[in-house]
Design an enzyme around this catalytic site. Structure first.
Site, PDB file in Angstrom:
ATOM      1  N   LYS A  45      83.599 143.449  33.419  1.00 35.01           N
ATOM      2  CA  LYS A  45      82.719 142.283  33.618  1.00 35.01           C
ATOM      3  C   LYS A  45      83.420 140.969  33.303  1.00 35.01           C
ATOM      4  CE  LYS A  45      78.627 144.714  31.859  1.00 35.01           C
ATOM      5  NZ  LYS A  45      77.479 144.541  30.940  1.00 35.01           N
ATOM      6  N   LYS A  47      83.943 139.811  30.546  1.00 27.95           N
ATOM      7  CA  LYS A  47      83.224 139.151  29.444  1.00 27.95           C
ATOM      8  C   LYS A  47      83.950 139.420  28.126  1.00 27.95           C
ATOM      9  CE  LYS A  47      78.280 139.418  30.829  1.00 27.95           C
ATOM     10  NZ  LYS A  47      76.968 139.990  30.419  1.00 27.95           N
TER      11      LYS A  47
HETATM   12  N1  C2G Z   1      68.121 139.168  30.577  1.00 30.24           N
HETATM   13  C1  C2G Z   1      66.877 138.587  30.815  1.00 30.24           C
HETATM   14  N2  C2G Z   1      66.742 137.256  30.690  1.00 30.24           N
HETATM   15  C2  C2G Z   1      67.795 136.477  30.339  1.00 30.24           C
HETATM   16  C3  C2G Z   1      69.048 137.057  30.088  1.00 30.24           C
HETATM   17  C4  C2G Z   1      69.195 138.426  30.214  1.00 30.24           C
HETATM   18  O1  C2G Z   1      65.895 139.287  31.144  1.00 30.24           O
HETATM   19  N3  C2G Z   1      67.601 135.125  30.217  1.00 30.24           N
HETATM   20  C5  C2G Z   1      68.239 140.623  30.724  1.00 30.24           C
HETATM   21  C6  C2G Z   1      69.226 141.027  31.818  1.00 30.24           C
HETATM   22  O2  C2G Z   1      68.599 140.999  33.091  1.00 30.24           O
HETATM   23  C7  C2G Z   1      69.594 142.442  31.393  1.00 30.24           C
HETATM   24  C8  C2G Z   1      69.510 142.367  29.857  1.00 30.24           C
HETATM   25  O3  C2G Z   1      68.742 141.189  29.531  1.00 30.24           O
HETATM   26  O4  C2G Z   1      68.614 143.364  31.857  1.00 30.24           O
HETATM   27  C9  C2G Z   1      70.875 142.261  29.206  1.00 30.24           C
HETATM   28  O5  C2G Z   1      71.521 141.140  29.751  1.00 30.24           O
HETATM   29  P1  C2G Z   1      73.123 141.122  29.749  1.00 30.24           P
HETATM   30  O6  C2G Z   1      73.609 141.436  28.399  1.00 30.24           O
HETATM   31  O7  C2G Z   1      73.568 139.876  30.441  1.00 30.24           O
HETATM   32  O8  C2G Z   1      73.421 142.384  30.670  1.00 30.24           O
HETATM   33  P2  C2G Z   1      74.433 142.482  31.915  1.00 30.24           P
HETATM   34  O9  C2G Z   1      75.714 141.830  31.576  1.00 30.24           O
HETATM   35  O10 C2G Z   1      73.679 142.042  33.089  1.00 30.24           O
HETATM   36  O11 C2G Z   1      74.729 144.059  31.926  1.00 30.24           O
HETATM   37  O12 C2G Z   1      75.367 148.265  34.010  1.00 30.24           O
HETATM   38  C10 C2G Z   1      74.519 147.141  33.896  1.00 30.24           C
HETATM   39  C11 C2G Z   1      75.147 146.061  33.049  1.00 30.24           C
HETATM   40  O13 C2G Z   1      75.622 146.578  31.828  1.00 30.24           O
HETATM   41  C12 C2G Z   1      74.116 144.949  32.777  1.00 30.24           C
END
Ligand code: C2G
Length: 129
Positions: A45, A47
């Site tokens: 990612k 990240k």
């Molecule tokens: N999320 C949310 N609202 C936000 C930020 C994040 O609802 N303002 C949700 C995202 O949609 C996700 C969860 O919180 O369902 C975790 O967000 P992230 O840590 O950014 O996850 P991500 O990097 O999208 O990883 O295999 C799937 C990936 O691991 C998802």
């Protein structure tokens, strides 16, 4: 017991994450969070997390909605996880809308609306990181 699973990085935990986890738990009785490892985040990612996997895991385990935290080490583990943990519902934010529909052969797939105006990226920007 209805089991729900979700996946994510959950770095710099914020209320958007909590909104997602609360609604995810409301879809069943037991919520599993597959938490992206530091290696997965960096290699897949791009990240670089502020908190380590162990620190992020500790934070998630303190949340009342979360029943189990497992590592997410690759994109492909979802189908295997659904079988292994006998998951009824896969849930994730709608920024991923449609991306995991292939899991519909094994379980219910739910995309929940993201919480607007908050993200780990925004927090870092606001803090001048
Ligand atoms: N999320 C949310 N609202 C936000 C930020 C994040 O609802 N303002 C949700 C995202 O949609 C996700 C969860 O919180 O369902 C975790 O967000 P992230 O840590 O950014 O996850 P991500 O990097 O999208 O990883 O295999 C799937 C990936 O691991 C998802």
């Amino acid at each position: 017991m209805k089991k729900v699973i979700t996946y994510g990085t959950y770095d710099l935990l914020h209320y958007g994450h909590i909104n997602l986890l609360r609604r995810a738990k409301a879809l069943g009785d037991y919520l599993i969070v597959a938490l992206s490892t530091d290696e997965f985040n960096w290699n897949e990612k791009g990240k670089k997390c502020y908190f380590t996997y162990e620190q992020r895991k500790q934070l998630l385990e303190a949340i009342r909605y979360v029943d189990l935290v497992i590592p997410e080490t690759c994109w492909e583990q979802k189908a295997r996880d659904v079988d292994e943990y006998k998951v009824d519902t896969f849930v994730i934010g709608d920024d991923w809308e449609g991306k995991f529909d292939f899991l519909k052969q094994q379980c219910e797939v739910v995309y929940l609306s993201r919480t607007p105006e908050i993200s780990s990226t925004q927090i870092k920007k606001d803090l001048g990181k």
